[in-house]
Design an enzyme around this catalytic site. Sequence first.
Site, PDB file in Angstrom:
ATOM      1  N   ASN A  33       0.820  -1.207   0.000  1.00 15.79           N
ATOM      2  CA  ASN A  33       0.000   0.000   0.000  1.00 15.79           C
ATOM      3  C   ASN A  33       0.859   1.264   0.000  1.00 15.79           C
ATOM      4  O   ASN A  33       0.825   2.057  -0.935  1.00 15.79           O
ATOM      5  CB  ASN A  33      -0.935   0.015   1.213  1.00 15.79           C
ATOM      6  CG  ASN A  33      -1.974   1.116   1.136  1.00 15.79           C
ATOM      7  OD1 ASN A  33      -2.980   0.980   0.445  1.00 15.79           O
ATOM      8  ND2 ASN A  33      -1.730   2.229   1.823  1.00 15.79           N
ATOM      9  N   ASP A  34       1.661   1.449   1.044  1.00 14.69           N
ATOM     10  CA  ASP A  34       2.414   2.692   1.197  1.00 14.69           C
ATOM     11  C   ASP A  34       3.434   2.905   0.088  1.00 14.69           C
ATOM     12  O   ASP A  34       3.671   4.041  -0.327  1.00 14.69           O
ATOM     13  CB  ASP A  34       3.121   2.712   2.551  1.00 14.69           C
ATOM     14  CG  ASP A  34       2.142   2.564   3.704  1.00 14.69           C
ATOM     15  OD1 ASP A  34       1.024   3.093   3.595  1.00 14.69           O
ATOM     16  OD2 ASP A  34       2.489   1.893   4.697  1.00 14.69           O
TER      17      ASP A  34
END
Length: 464
Positions: A390-391
């Site tokens: 995600n990040d």
Amino acid sequence: MNLLPLNGQGITALYLLASVCFILALKGLSSPKGARNGNLLGAFGALVAVVATFLVDGLHNRGIMAAAIAVGVLVGVPAARVVKMTQMPQMVALFNGVGGGAAAIVSIAEFHANHSSAVSNLELTAVVFTTLVGWVSFTGSLVTFAKLQELITGRPITFPGSAPVTVLVALGSVGLAVAVVPTKDSALLYGLAAAAAVLGFLFVLPVGGADVPIVISLLNAFTGLTVAAAGYVLDNKLLLIAGTLVGASGTLLTQLMASAMGRSIFSILFGAFKGGSTAGSTAEVSGGTVRSASPEDVGIMLAYARKVLIVPGYGLAVAQAQHTIRELTDLLEEKGIDVAYAIHPVAGRMPGHMNVLLAEANVPYDQLKEMDEVNPQFASTDVVLVVGANDVVNPAAKDSPGSPIYGMPILNVEEASAVVFLKRSMRPGFAGIDNSLLYNPKTTLLFGDAKDSLTKLLAAVKAF
């Protein structure tokens, strides 16, 4: 007496052999292809070092040492075998902390053993340094373990006045360290150990989210320096060499990881004190809509693609789906599709986490593409499959100055023709912020456990 007819030169030769093994091990660990052999070579060097130490003439308490090694083996071997890949970072943090704490305890014991004799100020300085840095490394590593294990929140932890308290404890520790050298006072040394232990907690608690792996690397460097100082105290050249290697490599790795995140080490460690935050302290809500699809729909996208890039993340490790994704990759290649893995330097929970995870599934090394190499390829990619990451693909790092990950280099997956996220839910990643890419019209979400979703994708692609 020696256990074998081995003189001092023989011991030195064995120590030299162990040192060479450590150096070559670091060389092997610098690339996925040589990592396995590098690890084995390092373990062999450690074995040579232990055997050589037992052969030192005049060594006392061999029986106690052997018993301690036996206990370590009984605990360490089962732990290493049963630990899950998702828990590997926590295990690394614990091992690192134990190393720092052990070096500190050994230096304190050596201080007491030689207290009645003339101990030079330089030796006392080494003892003080080992005590200070070793206890910071030990308790700091416990905090990183607790954060990764989710025993405490992964977000930065601060309290009213935490910044001045941390400064006061740090200054107090330095003051005690300075006072020990001229006085040779045992009480001051124990006070230093206690203050350093508290400082370790205060040092790491304000760090959150994606910054935790960087702190693990930094504490690893601390432990290496502690071991090197302990080697000086014990007049053991092998410890001095090994500790210096760990300290230097850990420092370089920390700098590389901080650079990969586009942030300074100072901001990572102390950003939460400035009224801002380190990664993981805030959440952002896009308020948009997302488009989801079935495994069959995504299977069609993959089957008709010419080029596919896979972005692995922590979710892949949680689901233990590395073998399934290897099967999917092999199937796509059989259909003539160009497939590779895009590896971000800080994906997962520790340095090299994704490389280790995929190596366990025997993914060919030439399929692993580092960020700088793969970023130019996204624009010519038909489908990007983001599995549990995600990040490291969040556009907020480039276009949201207020975001805690702003400035972190990311994988440019938004440049691909289509992006597919495999996610359990809409929960944010480890940094604790929402990802606007999830609401991009070219993005499709496939909800579910990564292993289950990949198994269904495998069946869907086989149907074409």
